[in-house]
Design an enzyme around this catalytic site. Structure first.
Site, mmCIF file in Angstrom:
data_model
loop_
_atom_site.group_PDB
_atom_site.id
_atom_site.type_symbol
_atom_site.label_atom_id
_atom_site.label_comp_id
_atom_site.label_asym_id
_atom_site.label_seq_id
_atom_site.Cartn_x
_atom_site.Cartn_y
_atom_site.Cartn_z
ATOM 1 N N TYR A 62 51.762 55.693 -0.912
ATOM 2 C CA TYR A 62 51.080 56.012 -2.166
ATOM 3 C C TYR A 62 51.999 56.739 -3.143
ATOM 4 C CZ TYR A 62 46.473 54.587 -0.548
ATOM 5 O OH TYR A 62 45.392 53.858 -0.112
ATOM 6 N N GLU A 84 65.705 59.615 2.594
ATOM 7 C CA GLU A 84 65.941 58.310 3.192
ATOM 8 C C GLU A 84 67.329 58.223 3.817
ATOM 9 O OE1 GLU A 84 63.631 56.216 3.576
ATOM 10 O OE2 GLU A 84 62.103 57.060 2.250
ATOM 11 N N ASP A 119 65.665 66.777 1.201
ATOM 12 C CA ASP A 119 64.583 67.322 2.017
ATOM 13 C C ASP A 119 63.666 68.157 1.124
ATOM 14 O OD1 ASP A 119 62.931 68.570 3.836
ATOM 15 O OD2 ASP A 119 64.528 69.674 4.863
ATOM 16 N N TYR A 246 42.209 61.403 14.277
ATOM 17 C CA TYR A 246 42.644 61.674 12.914
ATOM 18 C C TYR A 246 41.911 62.894 12.346
ATOM 19 C CZ TYR A 246 44.964 60.965 8.537
ATOM 20 O OH TYR A 246 45.764 61.159 7.439
ATOM 21 N N LYS A 255 44.930 68.527 7.155
ATOM 22 C CA LYS A 255 44.285 68.102 5.907
ATOM 23 C C LYS A 255 43.281 69.150 5.422
ATOM 24 C CE LYS A 255 46.495 64.196 5.682
ATOM 25 N NZ LYS A 255 47.605 64.042 4.708
#
Length: 406
Positions: A62, A84, A119, A246, A255
């Protein structure tokens, strides 16, 4: 969109096992980003002023979709941060090539948008990025935080925290979709032992709201928050069918911390006329979610239920930007943007529950869209992307955008 010619070229083929893929195809990743761009409508009118956005996690999922949407439809300038791997004995990571493609879009649109390979958890990354934002733009309008990481080294303590994907309280057994080396789809029972309290705490330290809060407070401390500044952290709730590992597991605890952080930050930003929000997005095929036991089967079944009504990351990112730029975002009773209503509707979840109970190896291809799932997963690494000739050698050792060619 063509990669620059750097060093020798070679054939690139999928290498790895299951959901662990070790090679990425540059041309396939480039083409995938082009296809994402094609989903974004042009702006109704040029922006009166280019807004400045900071996207943390801009190279995948996203975060990438939000970056492309912001560039094409909202004319953003700013900074995107990903972390990456450069090419070595193997190709670079898929996010490396996707970032090159996103930088090409920014250049085509004459956007002053810079991509950093760093990072995001490190204080040095924050300091250097804020220096860049202050020098080039003088302030920030939007911060999108989209980070899914296996570990985080806290720069204040030097301690590295490792996140885990585990239930809380007791073991949980779920069915998972896996693929044999020949591509055959398999249903496997997976039992996951419960997390310890230390593992739960470490997961919150990695995936909770602590680092998001540090970014916002660092921007505020440098006087870089423009009036009306808005920030959003991306989250997921998901179905009761997957909640044990989850939302009710370690990642769910993280979360919850992210959402409580949003409340604290929202109060801090009130003085700027700003907002801090959490966006609960819908299911998607991503490198992060395929690592969660049960999620691959769930997403595969969900596509079987919805077909082409399953919204892409770009379609959901368009909705996210609409909410970010609205005078009054549409939020639920806990102040969260909800982009997952299509997934969690009673009708969809009732059908999903029936399919989840009845799916067997014999009925898997009838109840779930297995070919779509496998194609979409392989496309994360640049394979099975339409319009790419995989028999043609490609250069893999490509420079990060903005760095000198080697």
């Amino acid at each position: 969109m063509h990669p620059p010619s750097v060093r020798s070229e070679r054939l690139v083929s999928p290498t790895g096992r299951g959901y662990l893929q070790l090679e990425s195809h540059p041309a396939g990743c480039f083409r995938g980003v082009e296809l994402m761009r094609a989903q974004v409508p042009a702006p109704d009118a040029p922006p009166a002023r280019r807004p400045t956005a900071l996207v943390i996690g801009s190279s995948a999922g996203y975060g990438l979709a939000s970056t492309i949407t912001g560039l094409v439809r909202y004319g953003i300038d700013g900074v995107g941060i990903g972390w990456e791997r450069a090419a070595g004995q193997r190709s670079a990571s898929a996010g490396w090539y996707r970032t090159i493609a996103a930088a090409t879009i920014a250049r085509d649109l004459r956007s002053n948008f810079v991509f950093r390979n760093a990072d995001a958890f490190a204080d040095s990354t924050k300091s250097e990025t804020l220096d860049l934002l202050e020098e080039r733009f003088g302030g920030v309008d939007y911060l999108i935080y989209s980070v899914a990481a296996p570990r985080r080294t806290d720069p204040r303590t030097g301690i590295t925290h490792q996140s885990v994907l585990k239930p809380l309280g007791e073991p949980h057994t779920t069915r998972n979709l896996e693929f044999a080396d020949d591509g055959t789809a398999l249903l496997r029972d997976v039992t996951v032992e419960p997390a310890t309290e230390a593992e739960k705490a470490a997961t919150v330290r990695v995936m909770g709201g602590e680092d998001w809060s540090r970014w916002v407070t660092a921007l505020a401390g440098r006087g870089l928050l423009r009036d009306g500044f808005r920030t959003v952290a991306l989250s997921y709730i998901g179905s009761p069918l997957t909640s044990a590992i989850y939302r009710a597991g370690t990642i769910g605890a993280a979360k919850e911390h992210l959402e409580s952080t949003a409340v604290t930050l929202d109060a801090l930003l009130a003085g700027f006329g700003g907002r801090a929000l959490v966006s609960v997005n819908g299911a998607v095929i991503s490198q992060a979610l395929t690592a969660v036991p049960g999620i691959p089967l769930y997403v595969c079944l969900l596509r079987g239920v919805l077909g082409d009504r399953f919204p892409s990351p770009v379609e959901q990112s368009l909705q996210l930007w609409e909410q970010l730029t609205a005078d009054r975002p549409d939020v639920d009773e806990r102040g969260r943007i909800r982009l997952d209503r299509w997934e969690l509707s009673a009708a969809v979840q009732a059908t999903m529950a029936e399919r989840w109970r009845s799916v067997t190896p014999a009925t898997l291809t009838e109840l779930a869209d297995v070919p779509w799932f496998r194609t979409q997963f392989r496309a994360l690494y640049g394979f099975d992307v339409p319009g790419v000739d995989y028999a043609v050698p490609v250069a893999t050792d490509l420079p990060w955008p903005g760095s000198p060619a080697r």
